[in-house]
Design a protein around this motif. Structure first.
Motif, mmCIF file in Angstrom:
data_model
loop_
_atom_site.group_PDB
_atom_site.id
_atom_site.type_symbol
_atom_site.label_atom_id
_atom_site.label_comp_id
_atom_site.label_asym_id
_atom_site.label_seq_id
_atom_site.Cartn_x
_atom_site.Cartn_y
_atom_site.Cartn_z
ATOM 1 N N LEU A 166 -18.029 -10.240 2.885
ATOM 2 C CA LEU A 166 -17.468 -10.873 1.693
ATOM 3 C C LEU A 166 -17.149 -9.835 0.624
ATOM 4 O O LEU A 166 -16.095 -9.891 -0.025
ATOM 5 C CB LEU A 166 -18.451 -11.907 1.146
ATOM 6 N N HIS A 167 -18.062 -8.885 0.457
ATOM 7 C CA HIS A 167 -17.845 -7.818 -0.530
ATOM 8 C C HIS A 167 -16.622 -6.988 -0.154
ATOM 9 O O HIS A 167 -15.792 -6.647 -1.015
ATOM 10 C CB HIS A 167 -19.088 -6.941 -0.606
ATOM 11 N N TYR A 168 -16.505 -6.683 1.135
ATOM 12 C CA TYR A 168 -15.338 -5.926 1.599
ATOM 13 C C TYR A 168 -14.060 -6.732 1.386
ATOM 14 O O TYR A 168 -13.031 -6.187 0.963
ATOM 15 C CB TYR A 168 -15.509 -5.576 3.075
ATOM 16 N N MET A 169 -14.131 -8.029 1.661
ATOM 17 C CA MET A 169 -12.965 -8.889 1.476
ATOM 18 C C MET A 169 -12.540 -8.918 0.012
ATOM 19 O O MET A 169 -11.345 -8.903 -0.302
ATOM 20 C CB MET A 169 -13.278 -10.304 1.962
ATOM 21 N N CYS A 170 -13.527 -8.944 -0.895
ATOM 22 C CA CYS A 170 -13.211 -8.926 -2.327
ATOM 23 C C CYS A 170 -12.490 -7.638 -2.706
ATOM 24 O O CYS A 170 -11.512 -7.661 -3.456
ATOM 25 C CB CYS A 170 -14.490 -9.074 -3.149
ATOM 26 N N ASN A 171 -12.988 -6.517 -2.173
ATOM 27 C CA ASN A 171 -12.355 -5.231 -2.482
ATOM 28 C C ASN A 171 -10.928 -5.176 -1.945
ATOM 29 O O ASN A 171 -10.004 -4.720 -2.630
ATOM 30 C CB ASN A 171 -13.179 -4.085 -1.895
ATOM 31 N N VAL A 172 -10.758 -5.644 -0.700
ATOM 32 C CA VAL A 172 -9.420 -5.630 -0.102
ATOM 33 C C VAL A 172 -8.485 -6.562 -0.864
ATOM 34 O O VAL A 172 -7.323 -6.224 -1.132
ATOM 35 C CB VAL A 172 -9.498 -6.033 1.384
ATOM 36 N N LYS A 173 -8.995 -7.746 -1.226
ATOM 37 C CA LYS A 173 -8.170 -8.701 -1.965
ATOM 38 C C LYS A 173 -7.767 -8.129 -3.314
ATOM 39 O O LYS A 173 -6.608 -8.268 -3.742
ATOM 40 C CB LYS A 173 -8.941 -10.010 -2.146
ATOM 41 N N HIS A 174 -8.735 -7.488 -3.977
ATOM 42 C CA HIS A 174 -8.422 -6.876 -5.269
ATOM 43 C C HIS A 174 -7.375 -5.778 -5.099
ATOM 44 O O HIS A 174 -6.458 -5.645 -5.921
ATOM 45 C CB HIS A 174 -9.695 -6.299 -5.885
ATOM 46 N N LEU A 175 -7.511 -5.016 -4.014
ATOM 47 C CA LEU A 175 -6.537 -3.953 -3.748
ATOM 48 C C LEU A 175 -5.156 -4.541 -3.498
ATOM 49 O O LEU A 175 -4.149 -4.038 -4.019
ATOM 50 C CB LEU A 175 -6.992 -3.138 -2.539
ATOM 51 N N TYR A 176 -5.097 -5.625 -2.721
ATOM 52 C CA TYR A 176 -3.814 -6.272 -2.452
ATOM 53 C C TYR A 176 -3.200 -6.832 -3.729
ATOM 54 O O TYR A 176 -1.979 -6.767 -3.929
ATOM 55 C CB TYR A 176 -3.996 -7.388 -1.430
ATOM 56 N N ILE A 177 -4.045 -7.396 -4.594
ATOM 57 C CA ILE A 177 -3.533 -7.943 -5.857
ATOM 58 C C ILE A 177 -2.932 -6.830 -6.705
ATOM 59 O O ILE A 177 -1.840 -6.973 -7.275
ATOM 60 C CB ILE A 177 -4.660 -8.665 -6.617
ATOM 61 N N GLU A 178 -3.640 -5.704 -6.778
ATOM 62 C CA GLU A 178 -3.117 -4.575 -7.558
ATOM 63 C C GLU A 178 -1.817 -4.053 -6.954
ATOM 64 O O GLU A 178 -0.861 -3.753 -7.675
ATOM 65 C CB GLU A 178 -4.158 -3.454 -7.611
ATOM 66 N N GLN A 179 -1.797 -3.953 -5.619
ATOM 67 C CA GLN A 179 -0.577 -3.485 -4.966
ATOM 68 C C GLN A 179 0.562 -4.477 -5.176
ATOM 69 O O GLN A 179 1.719 -4.078 -5.348
ATOM 70 C CB GLN A 179 -0.839 -3.274 -3.477
ATOM 71 N N GLY A 180 0.221 -5.783 -5.158
ATOM 72 C CA GLY A 180 1.242 -6.797 -5.407
ATOM 73 C C GLY A 180 1.808 -6.691 -6.812
ATOM 74 O O GLY A 180 3.024 -6.810 -7.015
ATOM 75 N N ARG A 181 0.921 -6.455 -7.779
ATOM 76 C CA ARG A 181 1.391 -6.290 -9.158
ATOM 77 C C ARG A 181 2.278 -5.059 -9.281
ATOM 78 O O ARG A 181 3.318 -5.092 -9.953
ATOM 79 C CB ARG A 181 0.191 -6.178 -10.092
ATOM 80 N N THR A 182 1.848 -3.976 -8.621
ATOM 81 C CA THR A 182 2.660 -2.757 -8.658
ATOM 82 C C THR A 182 4.013 -2.988 -8.001
ATOM 83 O O THR A 182 5.055 -2.553 -8.512
ATOM 84 C CB THR A 182 1.926 -1.611 -7.943
ATOM 85 N N LEU A 183 4.001 -3.702 -6.859
ATOM 86 C CA LEU A 183 5.255 -3.990 -6.161
ATOM 87 C C LEU A 183 6.168 -4.858 -7.016
ATOM 88 O O LEU A 183 7.380 -4.602 -7.103
ATOM 89 C CB LEU A 183 4.951 -4.694 -4.835
ATOM 90 N N ASN A 184 5.589 -5.874 -7.662
ATOM 91 C CA ASN A 184 6.396 -6.740 -8.528
ATOM 92 C C ASN A 184 6.995 -5.953 -9.691
ATOM 93 O O ASN A 184 8.146 -6.191 -10.088
ATOM 94 C CB ASN A 184 5.543 -7.890 -9.058
ATOM 95 N N GLN A 185 6.214 -5.015 -10.229
ATOM 96 C CA GLN A 185 6.733 -4.185 -11.318
ATOM 97 C C GLN A 185 7.881 -3.320 -10.825
ATOM 98 O O GLN A 185 8.903 -3.165 -11.510
ATOM 99 C CB GLN A 185 5.611 -3.307 -11.886
ATOM 100 N N HIS A 186 7.723 -2.758 -9.611
ATOM 101 C CA HIS A 186 8.805 -1.959 -9.035
ATOM 102 C C HIS A 186 10.053 -2.821 -8.814
ATOM 103 O O HIS A 186 11.181 -2.369 -9.066
ATOM 104 C CB HIS A 186 8.360 -1.340 -7.712
ATOM 105 N N LEU A 187 9.845 -4.054 -8.339
ATOM 106 C CA LEU A 187 10.984 -4.946 -8.114
ATOM 107 C C LEU A 187 11.684 -5.277 -9.427
ATOM 108 O O LEU A 187 12.920 -5.334 -9.482
ATOM 109 C CB LEU A 187 10.508 -6.231 -7.424
#
Length: 221
Positions: free
Chosen positions: A136-157
């Motif tokens: 669960l802890h690993y999933m939280c870290n991965v999810k947080h990483l994906y959210i940050e990457q998604g925000r970065t991707l949206n900003q790039h878009l």
């Protein structure tokens, strides 16, 4: 020198500090984790507060083993009778999250509850719950990483969209300048033709004037 209690453990893997791979290390934000977890995080950010750090920022801490031995010699508090039920509830909630999902706040809260519940207990207890907690802890870290990457991707878009609009605007401006250039060229051609016509007319008038002057001379003679 760092003094640890009998329940002192890494907040990521929940393993007690002490062995070579479980040497406590601090990072600039002030949080302490075992050296193994710090070297295996998905990205160099604190697992708790998300503040980034560099590998050279990791500082190994010396452990006061005498304090640990003294603390272990003290009679530990008995485990509450409802511990088994609490563990079962946490396990069921983790299973529900894995099957149905949950919000980031709910997942983070459940992770914190598991950490608080498991930290004071011997590591051989509730191995299944500990494994589920780590996942669960690993999933939280991965999810947080994906959210940050998604925000970065949206900003790039958004940046790409803005640049595309700016390029279209510049293209439209260039096309307008080309049209204006053609209009001015046509106007110049018209003016040039009129100038040539006026020049030709002036030559004719000059010739007529010259002929008139010549005839006047003949008459006066």
């Amino acid at each position: 020198m760092l003094s640890l209690g009998p329940g002192s453990a890494c907040d990521v893997c929940l393993e007690p500090f002490g062995t070579e791979l479980k040497t406590p290390c601090s990072i600039p934000c002030g949080h302490v984790f075992c050296v193994s977890c710090l070297h295996n995080v998905a990205r160099p950010t604190c697992p708790l507060c998300r503040i980034p750090f560099n590998s050279w920022d990791i500082i190994k801490l010396h452990i006061d083993l005498d304090s640990i031995a003294a603390a272990l010699s003290v009679e530990q508090m008995p485990i509450p009778s409802n511990t088994q039920e609490h563990a079962r509830q946490l396990q069921n909630r983790i299973t529900q999250v894995a099957q149905s999902g949950a919000t980031e706040i709910q997942t983070t809260q459940l992770t914190e509850e598991c950490k608080v519940f498991l930290a004071p207990l011997p590591k051989h207890m509730y191995s299944d719950l500990r494994t589920a907690y780590k996942m669960l802890h690993y999933m939280c870290n991965v999810k947080h990483l994906y959210i940050e990457q998604g925000r970065t991707l949206n900003q790039h878009l958004r940046n790409i969209t803005t640049l595309t609009q700016e390029v279209d605007r510049l293209k439209a401006g260039i096309e307008a300048l080309k049209i204006e250039k053609r209009r001015l060229e046509q106007a110049w051609q018209t003016v040039s033709a009129e100038r040539d016509s006026v020049a030709l007319e002036c030559e004719k008038l000059h010739e007529q004037l010259h002929n008139a002057e010549a005839q006047m001379l003949l008459v006066t003679e």
